[in-house]
Motif scaffolding. Structure first.
Motif, mmCIF file in Angstrom:
data_model
loop_
_atom_site.group_PDB
_atom_site.id
_atom_site.type_symbol
_atom_site.label_atom_id
_atom_site.label_comp_id
_atom_site.label_asym_id
_atom_site.label_seq_id
_atom_site.Cartn_x
_atom_site.Cartn_y
_atom_site.Cartn_z
ATOM 1 N N UNK A 178 0.876 -1.004 -0.022
ATOM 2 C CA UNK A 178 -0.086 0.007 -0.077
ATOM 3 C C UNK A 178 0.849 1.341 -0.025
ATOM 4 N N UNK A 179 2.023 1.256 0.722
ATOM 5 C CA UNK A 179 2.900 2.394 0.771
ATOM 6 C C UNK A 179 3.409 2.660 -0.439
ATOM 7 N N UNK A 180 3.885 1.500 -1.021
ATOM 8 C CA UNK A 180 4.685 1.577 -2.578
ATOM 9 C C UNK A 180 3.752 2.097 -3.401
ATOM 10 N N UNK A 181 2.336 1.754 -3.486
ATOM 11 C CA UNK A 181 1.400 2.241 -4.382
ATOM 12 C C UNK A 181 1.276 3.820 -4.416
ATOM 13 N N UNK A 182 1.275 4.096 -2.992
ATOM 14 C CA UNK A 182 1.276 5.703 -2.803
ATOM 15 C C UNK A 182 2.427 6.256 -3.372
ATOM 16 N N UNK A 183 3.554 5.734 -3.032
ATOM 17 C CA UNK A 183 4.783 6.443 -3.723
ATOM 18 C C UNK A 183 4.700 6.499 -5.116
ATOM 19 N N UNK A 184 4.258 5.332 -5.732
ATOM 20 C CA UNK A 184 4.028 5.331 -7.379
ATOM 21 C C UNK A 184 3.246 6.422 -7.717
ATOM 22 N N UNK A 185 2.081 6.532 -7.108
ATOM 23 C CA UNK A 185 1.130 7.544 -7.481
ATOM 24 C C UNK A 185 1.808 9.050 -7.310
ATOM 25 N N UNK A 186 2.330 9.128 -6.235
ATOM 26 C CA UNK A 186 3.071 10.450 -5.869
ATOM 27 C C UNK A 186 4.139 10.806 -7.135
ATOM 28 N N UNK A 187 5.067 9.883 -7.551
ATOM 29 C CA UNK A 187 5.755 10.034 -8.668
ATOM 30 C C UNK A 187 5.408 10.374 -9.817
ATOM 31 N N UNK A 188 4.218 9.628 -10.302
ATOM 32 C CA UNK A 188 3.550 9.537 -11.357
ATOM 33 C C UNK A 188 2.832 11.245 -11.718
ATOM 34 N N UNK A 189 2.239 11.362 -10.701
ATOM 35 C CA UNK A 189 1.266 12.700 -10.415
ATOM 36 C C UNK A 189 2.030 13.711 -10.611
ATOM 37 N N UNK A 190 2.966 13.919 -9.565
ATOM 38 C CA UNK A 190 3.694 15.414 -9.054
ATOM 39 C C UNK A 190 5.134 15.560 -9.947
ATOM 40 N N UNK A 191 5.525 14.313 -10.304
ATOM 41 C CA UNK A 191 7.178 14.562 -10.910
ATOM 42 C C UNK A 191 7.050 15.485 -12.129
ATOM 43 N N UNK A 192 5.955 14.972 -12.890
ATOM 44 C CA UNK A 192 6.211 15.882 -14.189
ATOM 45 C C UNK A 192 5.962 17.650 -14.076
ATOM 46 N N UNK A 193 5.127 17.855 -12.937
ATOM 47 C CA UNK A 193 4.986 19.095 -12.869
ATOM 48 C C UNK A 193 6.150 20.055 -11.820
ATOM 49 N N UNK A 194 6.417 19.457 -10.817
ATOM 50 C CA UNK A 194 7.146 20.108 -9.921
ATOM 51 C C UNK A 194 8.795 20.337 -9.881
ATOM 52 N N UNK A 195 9.189 20.476 -11.296
ATOM 53 C CA UNK A 195 10.557 20.756 -11.605
ATOM 54 C C UNK A 195 10.862 22.012 -12.192
ATOM 55 N N UNK A 196 11.989 22.548 -12.020
ATOM 56 C CA UNK A 196 12.379 23.668 -12.805
ATOM 57 C C UNK A 196 12.449 23.854 -14.045
ATOM 58 N N UNK A 197 12.463 22.449 -14.876
ATOM 59 C CA UNK A 197 12.261 22.453 -16.323
ATOM 60 C C UNK A 197 11.066 23.067 -16.763
ATOM 61 N N UNK A 198 9.976 22.525 -16.202
ATOM 62 C CA UNK A 198 8.727 23.097 -16.524
ATOM 63 C C UNK A 198 8.589 24.502 -16.029
ATOM 64 N N UNK A 199 9.135 24.928 -14.713
ATOM 65 C CA UNK A 199 8.982 26.217 -14.435
ATOM 66 C C UNK A 199 9.819 27.336 -15.532
ATOM 67 N N UNK A 200 10.908 26.838 -15.573
ATOM 68 C CA UNK A 200 11.696 27.750 -16.540
ATOM 69 C C UNK A 200 11.183 27.910 -17.995
ATOM 70 N N UNK A 201 10.400 26.877 -18.523
ATOM 71 C CA UNK A 201 9.792 26.735 -19.733
ATOM 72 C C UNK A 201 8.635 27.766 -19.660
ATOM 73 N N UNK A 202 8.134 27.545 -18.474
ATOM 74 C CA UNK A 202 6.756 28.679 -18.364
ATOM 75 C C UNK A 202 7.240 30.180 -18.191
ATOM 76 N N UNK A 203 8.280 30.233 -17.610
ATOM 77 C CA UNK A 203 8.876 31.804 -17.445
ATOM 78 C C UNK A 203 9.133 32.210 -19.056
#
Length: 855
Positions: free
Chosen positions: A681-706
């Motif tokens: 159950x814990x690992x499933x939550x970790x995978x959901x966190x990575x799949x859902x949040x990893x594409x967005x909360x990075x500075x590549x996306x941030x600097x592209x947006x700026x």
């Protein structure tokens, strides 16, 4: 002390086959390239640690015998060749994101920040703002942006933290030896150090320029500790980050803002776009105006309108008390000659940053930045809301939700913060593009392909390393503090490498409430001493040297951790820096964050945990307010906001919520194991966190947006306004002046509304007669504004629809018509407003230029 009669710079004596090690050492790309770090570590593992992970100092102190041996080691030489090939490929700018998306365009984007956190051996940062700035430069480099960083090089950095026997924070300020750091002094053709000057009362302040190369991006840093400055106070100006009194601060900010622009001019890199990361550098706008006035013979107003089109301001402050403000006495002391040279009176200059504090006024750097910028943004969605509320007074009569301050949510530089073990695991199962295109959502779908056992074992290894690291650091701390030998010995047994590990590390400000976990010590003891399901906590962080409240929080935690029932499970690590941060975010199971909402602008430490297989448990503030869902982590509370008078009740409610979440949600999920010993159950939550949040909360996306939202639109406008003899720019400035002078004559003469009751789905038409005075319909934007009525009878978060003119203009009066379809039932309110319009106007919400229909 003896004054030298001559100076020489001693450089490493590298054998010819190892010459490129120096090139690698002086390009800070190594700070996020695991293979380059591994290469330097191979030279001398112990030396790499004792030099603070500084490759320049490592090369300067490693034995000649070791260098000679490396030359004869085929494995080392093959490793060096591989790293050099990767470096050369990276430095090729022909196939980058920017080159592919903006072919042929060559702006110079200058990014100004008071601090930059690139790596721990370059102590030029205090915390989150600096680390974000460093991550911004790294992603700009990855993307191939033509960006240059500008800041100050501090001789003593921020400070080194240590605790006394009572657990109270003390500060040390070791001197940075620039010639053994990855920075290079910039020199003129004749070999003399390049220097610039800025005006100070009765004199010029001189500074030399250092360069830190951050991948493809240069970072230039100013240093006033030079003989050209006869006054000790001037030489000491760049000693400390956030040190000294208000006079020191305004002089540092003059140096960074005005001096930063002059620095770039001296280097032949006049910027097309200036990005102010916080208001500290806002004086840069004044220097850009002065330059244009001097070189093109413009008035202040003309130069201000033209230069503002290419200034960007990012605010990081969610509370008014955290803003940089100066008394008018300091403005008079430092700017009287400067503003007179631009033809301004004292009041005209002060109006640029004037902020009413109630019974007195101050000069606000944030207000100045807002008034001289084409775009402004907060650093998270919630922070954008907070900023619009905070600064609505700058835009009178503009509805709060339309105040022209948007948001670009912060991120982190993934390759800097991900562990080598997790990186290797992702390489095995994800599309290889994840390394350099981490903002693509589909790349992270491959997380599901990772076997649970491999993901779990990878994270367990990092937790084990964190525990071992913590024990070593704690032992060293206790020895330095003069603790008993038994206490030092016990450090080798603190923490359990298999236990649920929760981390809390950040600046120790009172609003971050580091001691919230300790409100019920008996309950905390039951949590950490559960023999079947143990929990342990690691704390770290610095308080500002003048923040006694923050220091008291540290002392409380340190002394609480001495309790025999807690000392095995709670550790405070001294001297929090990027090295400690990496170990924590790569090894903890849960990252805890407990700010008072909405006082956290963004926060980025929790984002770093995502990419290392950890989970977040936080107040719904900053970035977590937009990131949270029940399948990716835990929320403390439901986004409630309390008044200061409710402080105690808020702390009680939210501390109880933390205990409940740990006992009822986190602990059971972590320790619920199958026959194979895996917490599925814990690992499933970790995978959901990575799949859902990893594409967005990075500075590549941030600097592209700026780049897409701010940099390139500003560059397009600025290019048109300044090219040739600046005909477009002068015409635009003249239009601004015409509108400003004529605006007081605009009136909404009448508004024709429909019948009092209509049905859902009906389209209604509203017309208005507008007296435009000396203006024409092309100069304005007339809008129908409508929405639900609140309990006071006002339109709440209304919507605006542009109205069209019939083109008739009888004595300055025009008819405008707008249509809207009503899709829901209830009482609606309607109004009409007039705003200025011009193709080059970055926003129609210009302070003082809005006219509403009146009852």
């Amino acid at each position: 002390m003896v004054k030298p009669v001559a100076r020489i710079n001693v450089i490493p004596n590298l054998p010819e086959p190892l010459r490129r090690l120096q090139e690698l050492a002086y390009n800070l790309r190594w700070a996020w390239d695991h293979e380059t770090i591994a290469l330097f570590r191979r030279l001398d593992r112990d030396l790499w640690e004792t030099t603070g992970h500084n490759p320049v100092l490592t090369l300067g102190t490693v034995s000649q015998e070791r260098l000679d041996a490396a030359c004869e080691d085929p494995s080392f030489m093959a490793h060096l060749q591989s790293v050099c090939e990767s470096f050369d490929d990276y430095m090729n700018i022909s196939n980058t994101w920017f080159a592919n998306h903006y072919s042929g365009q060559k702006p110079v984007i200058a990014y100004f920040s008071m601090e930059f956190g690139i790596t721990e051996c370059l102590q030029n940062y205090s915390g989150g703002l600096g680390v974000l700035s460093g991550d911004h430069l790294k992603s700009a480099s990855d993307l191939g942006l033509p960006l240059v960083g500008v800041g100050i090089l501090y001789q003593e950095g921020y400070f080194q933290q240590y605790l006394n026997a009572d657990g109270y924070q003390q500060e040390l300020y070791p001197i940075n030896d620039y010639f053994n750091m990855p920075v290079i002094l910039q020199r003129n053709i004749d070999g003399a150090p390049m220097r610039i000057s800025v005006p100070m009362p009765g004199r010029e302040l001189y500074a030399q320029i250092w360069k830190a190369q951050v991948g493809r991006v240069p970072l230039f840093l100013l240093d006033t500790n030079i003989p050209d400055n006869p006054r000790e106070e001037d030489r000491n100006l760049t000693d400390r980050l956030y040190g000294g009194d208000k006079r020191t601060r305004i002089r540092q900010e003059i140096l960074m803002g005005i001096g930063g622009i002059r620095l770039l001019d001296a280097l032949g890199m006049r910027p097309n776009i200036c990005h102010m990361n916080e208001g500290h550098s806002a004086f840069l706008a004044l220097e850009r105006i002065r330059q244009l006035m001097t070189e093109r013979g413009l008035t202040f107003q003309q130069a201000q309108e033209i230069t503002a089109s290419s200034n960007i301001f990012t605010t990081h402050t969610p509370v008014p008390a955290g803003l940089e403000r100066f008394g008018f006495d300091l403005i008079d002391e430092h700017f009287t000659d400067y503003y007179r040279s631009m033809g301004l009176s004292r009041d005209q200059f002060i109006d640029l940053g004037r902020e009413n504090m109630g019974s007195y006024e101050l000069f606000s750097m944030a207000v100045l930045a807002l008034k001289v910028s084409a775009g402004a943004n907060g650093v998270a969605r919630l922070h954008g809301d907070v900023s619009r509320k905070m600064w609505q007074w700058v835009y009178p009569q503009v509805p709060e939700h339309e105040v022209p301050i948007s948001s670009v949510t912060n991120g982190i530089h993934v390759q800097t913060w991900i562990s080598n073990e997790m990186r290797t695991l992702l390489d095995r199962y994800l599309d290889p593009a994840w390394r350099n295109d981490e903002a693509r959502e589909e790349l992270w779908h491959g997380i599901d392909n990772i076997p649970d056992a491999e993901l779990w074992r990878t994270h367990e290894r990092r937790r084990e390393r964190l525990v071992a690291f913590t024990r070593r650091r704690l032992r060293s701390q206790l020895e330095h503090r003069g603790m008993s030998q038994s206490a030092v010995t016990e450090a080798d047994e603190v923490l359990n490498p298999d236990a649920l590990t929760i981390g809390f590390a950040r600046r120790f400000a009172t609003y971050k409430r580091a001691t919230l976990l300790f409100r019920d010590l008996d309950r905390l003891k039951r949590i950490v001493n559960n023999p079947d399901y143990p929990v342990q906590f690691i704390f770290a962080g610095k308080a500002h040297p003048h923040d006694t409240g923050g220091k008291d929080l540290i002392r409380y935690i340190v002394n609480a951790a001495r309790d025999p029932d807690l000392r095995h499970a709670i550790v405070f690590l001294e001297n929090y820096d990027m090295n400690i941060a990496r170990h924590l975010v790569q090894g903890v199971d849960v990252w805890l964050n407990t700010p008072q909402r909405p006082k956290e602008a963004s926060g980025t430490s929790g984002m770093k945990v995502i990419y290392n297989g950890g989970l977040n448990c936080s107040i719904l503030d900053g970035w977590w307010a937009e990131a949270y869902s029940a399948d990716v982590g835990w929320a403390i509370g439901s986004g409630e906001e309390y008044n200061d008078s409710e402080w105690e009740s808020q702390n009680y409610i939210e501390s109880e919520a933390i205990y409940n979440i740990i006992e009822q949600d986190i602990v059971p999920l972590f320790y619920e194991r199958g026959r194979d010993g895996l917490p599925r159950g814990w690992i499933s939550k970790v995978k959901n966190s990575m799949k859902t949040l990893a594409p967005y909360f990075n500075t590549r996306r941030m600097v592209q947006e700026y780049t897409e939202v701010f940099y390139m639109p500003a560059y397009g406008n600025a290019k048109v306004l300044t090219e040739g003899k600046m005909a477009e720019g002068l015409a635009y400035a003249a239009w601004r002046e015409k509108v400003r002078s004529a605006w007081r004559h605009i009136q909404v003469r009448s508004v024709e509304t429909p019948e009092k009751q209509i049905k859902v789905g009906s389209e209604i038409e509203i017309s208005a007669m507008i007296d435009l005075g000396q203006l024409t319909p092309k100069d304005v934007r007339v809008q129908l504004y409508y929405g639900n009525l609140n309990t006071q009878g006002y339109i709440g978060d209304g919507q605006a629809v542009d109205m069209t003119s019939n083109g008739n203009n009888s004595n300055g009066t025009c008819k405008f018509t707008g249509r809207v379809t009503i899709t829901t039932s209830g009482e609606r309110g309607f109004s009409v407003r007039v705003l200025p319009y011009h193709p080059y106007l970055p926003t129609s919400f210009v302070p003082g230029l809005i006219t509403w229909a009146r009852m």
